[in-house]
Design a protein around this motif. Structure first.
Motif, PDB file in Angstrom:
ATOM      1  N   LEU A 287      -8.793  -2.914  23.426  1.00 22.14           N
ATOM      2  CA  LEU A 287      -7.863  -1.716  23.336  1.00 22.14           C
ATOM      3  C   LEU A 287      -8.614  -0.492  23.310  1.00 22.14           C
ATOM      4  O   LEU A 287      -8.327   0.515  23.944  1.00 22.14           O
ATOM      5  CB  LEU A 287      -6.767  -1.886  21.957  1.00 22.14           C
ATOM      6  CG  LEU A 287      -5.723  -2.738  22.260  1.00 22.14           C
ATOM      7  CD1 LEU A 287      -4.748  -2.877  20.996  1.00 22.14           C
ATOM      8  CD2 LEU A 287      -4.737  -2.738  23.337  1.00 22.14           C
ATOM      9  N   VAL A 288      -9.531  -0.537  22.317  1.00 25.18           N
ATOM     10  CA  VAL A 288     -10.319   0.868  22.126  1.00 25.18           C
ATOM     11  C   VAL A 288     -11.239   0.996  23.227  1.00 25.18           C
ATOM     12  O   VAL A 288     -11.402   2.296  24.007  1.00 25.18           O
ATOM     13  CB  VAL A 288     -11.452   0.492  20.925  1.00 25.18           C
ATOM     14  CG1 VAL A 288     -12.501   1.615  20.948  1.00 25.18           C
ATOM     15  CG2 VAL A 288     -10.605   0.528  19.645  1.00 25.18           C
ATOM     16  N   ALA A 289     -11.662   0.068  24.185  1.00 26.86           N
ATOM     17  CA  ALA A 289     -12.539   0.040  25.468  1.00 26.86           C
ATOM     18  C   ALA A 289     -11.624   0.926  26.721  1.00 26.86           C
ATOM     19  O   ALA A 289     -12.143   1.335  27.329  1.00 26.86           O
ATOM     20  CB  ALA A 289     -13.170  -1.171  25.833  1.00 26.86           C
ATOM     21  N   LEU A 290     -10.336   0.586  26.495  1.00 26.32           N
ATOM     22  CA  LEU A 290      -9.488   1.323  27.284  1.00 26.32           C
ATOM     23  C   LEU A 290      -9.448   2.610  27.520  1.00 26.32           C
ATOM     24  O   LEU A 290      -9.137   3.259  28.619  1.00 26.32           O
ATOM     25  CB  LEU A 290      -7.922   0.611  27.108  1.00 26.32           C
ATOM     26  CG  LEU A 290      -7.615  -0.703  27.508  1.00 26.32           C
ATOM     27  CD1 LEU A 290      -6.167  -1.316  27.003  1.00 26.32           C
ATOM     28  CD2 LEU A 290      -7.709  -1.014  29.120  1.00 26.32           C
ATOM     29  N   GLY A 291      -9.918   3.092  26.339  1.00 25.12           N
ATOM     30  CA  GLY A 291     -10.266   4.480  26.315  1.00 25.12           C
ATOM     31  C   GLY A 291     -11.224   5.168  27.351  1.00 25.12           C
ATOM     32  O   GLY A 291     -11.264   6.096  27.871  1.00 25.12           O
ATOM     33  N   SER A 292     -12.301   4.321  27.596  1.00 27.42           N
ATOM     34  CA  SER A 292     -13.340   4.399  28.320  1.00 27.42           C
ATOM     35  C   SER A 292     -12.565   4.223  29.940  1.00 27.42           C
ATOM     36  O   SER A 292     -13.107   4.886  30.873  1.00 27.42           O
ATOM     37  CB  SER A 292     -14.597   3.332  28.278  1.00 27.42           C
ATOM     38  OG  SER A 292     -15.246   3.482  27.095  1.00 27.42           O
ATOM     39  N   PHE A 293     -11.920   3.461  30.136  1.00 22.91           N
ATOM     40  CA  PHE A 293     -11.345   3.183  31.277  1.00 22.91           C
ATOM     41  C   PHE A 293     -10.546   4.533  31.767  1.00 22.91           C
ATOM     42  O   PHE A 293     -10.627   5.141  32.925  1.00 22.91           O
ATOM     43  CB  PHE A 293     -10.221   2.038  31.202  1.00 22.91           C
ATOM     44  CG  PHE A 293      -9.119   1.738  32.430  1.00 22.91           C
ATOM     45  CD1 PHE A 293      -9.874   1.091  33.571  1.00 22.91           C
ATOM     46  CD2 PHE A 293      -8.057   2.395  32.527  1.00 22.91           C
ATOM     47  CE1 PHE A 293      -9.036   0.784  34.733  1.00 22.91           C
ATOM     48  CE2 PHE A 293      -7.225   2.255  33.604  1.00 22.91           C
ATOM     49  CZ  PHE A 293      -7.727   1.456  34.894  1.00 22.91           C
ATOM     50  N   VAL A 294      -9.702   4.970  30.749  1.00 19.69           N
ATOM     51  CA  VAL A 294      -8.894   6.040  31.070  1.00 19.69           C
ATOM     52  C   VAL A 294      -9.794   7.514  31.134  1.00 19.69           C
ATOM     53  O   VAL A 294      -9.646   8.244  32.091  1.00 19.69           O
ATOM     54  CB  VAL A 294      -8.130   6.650  29.912  1.00 19.69           C
ATOM     55  CG1 VAL A 294      -7.310   8.038  30.181  1.00 19.69           C
ATOM     56  CG2 VAL A 294      -6.942   5.432  29.827  1.00 19.69           C
ATOM     57  N   MET A 295     -10.918   7.722  30.390  1.00 22.64           N
ATOM     58  CA  MET A 295     -11.832   8.854  30.636  1.00 22.64           C
ATOM     59  C   MET A 295     -12.696   8.955  31.669  1.00 22.64           C
ATOM     60  O   MET A 295     -12.815   9.796  32.378  1.00 22.64           O
ATOM     61  CB  MET A 295     -12.863   8.849  29.292  1.00 22.64           C
ATOM     62  CG  MET A 295     -13.562   9.974  29.222  1.00 22.64           C
ATOM     63  SD  MET A 295     -12.247  11.557  29.025  1.00 22.64           S
ATOM     64  CE  MET A 295     -11.912  11.643  27.479  1.00 22.64           C
TER      65      MET A 295
END
Length: 242
Positions: free
Chosen positions: A4-12
């Motif tokens: 879930l935290v790594a999804l922040g990388s996906f979005v950015m």
């Protein structure tokens, strides 16, 4: 949690690619802030954690610091090799070198996989350091997405290929983070990896992110954003240690 935290990388990463496609003029402020965050994570969190966890010394120097230097040099060598490859192809045709663009974008994807592994490995140490490393990775993924799209398009590739490479770069850190759910890294090896990753992260901040932030806009606001990034990481690390 890690995925879930790594999804922040996906979005950015996608946001960075979108910015490259639409050419925004405020990108230098984001890059300056991202560089400050990365500097703060490396100097105030990763290195102290790595030195403490990998206590043994190699020829009088802590192993984590040796790996930190090795990570910095590795990133430098990879960046120089890519630059030489672009120059060699550019000598034949300086405007359109599609293969070099795809190769450089593929290297960015590989780097993003390593970013995801770093997030997962950091969470194995503890949630506090996991979130701080994730924050640094997510912040510089804007530049990753921007550069992946730009490198692919600037070397003569179709927009479709540029978006495909951007999508691969966005998924890569999520895949890297998810892979760490399948194995547990021993404590000392984990600390050594964090030291190596800290060197890579510092090189990206000092040699790529911050110069790029100031290249077109050598403004005081960019410098202030960098200082603010470092200060924010200090506050985050301080609150996490309470």
């Amino acid at each position: 949690m890690v995925v879930l935290v790594a999804l922040g990388s996906f979005v950015m990463t996608l946001v960075g690619g979108w910015a490259a496609h639409h050419v925004t003029d405020r990108r230098h402020l984001v890059l300056g802030f991202a560089g400050g965050l990365m500097l703060g994570v490396v100097g105030l969190d990763l290195l102290p954690e790595a030195v403490e966890g990998a206590g043994r010394k190699v020829w009088g120097v802590p192993a984590a610091l040796l790996l930190f230097v090795a990570g910095f040099l590795t990133a430098h060598v990879v960046e120089r090799l890519l630059a030489l490859r672009r120059a060699a192809h550019g000598a034949k045709n300086p405007e359109q070198v599609p293969q070099v663009g795809i190769g450089a974008a593929a290297a960015m994807v590989g780097h993003s996989v390593a970013d995801g592994i770093a997030i997962g490995a950091s969470f194995q140490v503890g949630e506090a350091i996991g979130f701080t490393v994730a924050l640094a990775v997510i912040s510089h993924d804007f530049a990753d997405g921007f550069n992946t799209y730009t490198l692919t398009r600037a070397t003569g590739n179709a927009r479709r290929k540029a978006f495909a490479m951007l999508g691969a770069d966005a998924v890569a850190p999520v895949a890297g983070a998810a892979s760490t759910l399948l194995f547990t890294i021993p404590g000392e090896a984990l600390a050594c990896y964090l030291g190596f990753f800290g060197g890579v992260l510092l090189y990206i901040a000092a040699a790529e992110i911050l110069p790029e932030a100031s290249h077109s806009h050598p403004a005081r606001s960019t410098l202030l954003c960098t200082v603010a990034g470092v200060a924010l990481m200090w506050l985050v690390i301080g609150f996490a240690g309470e």
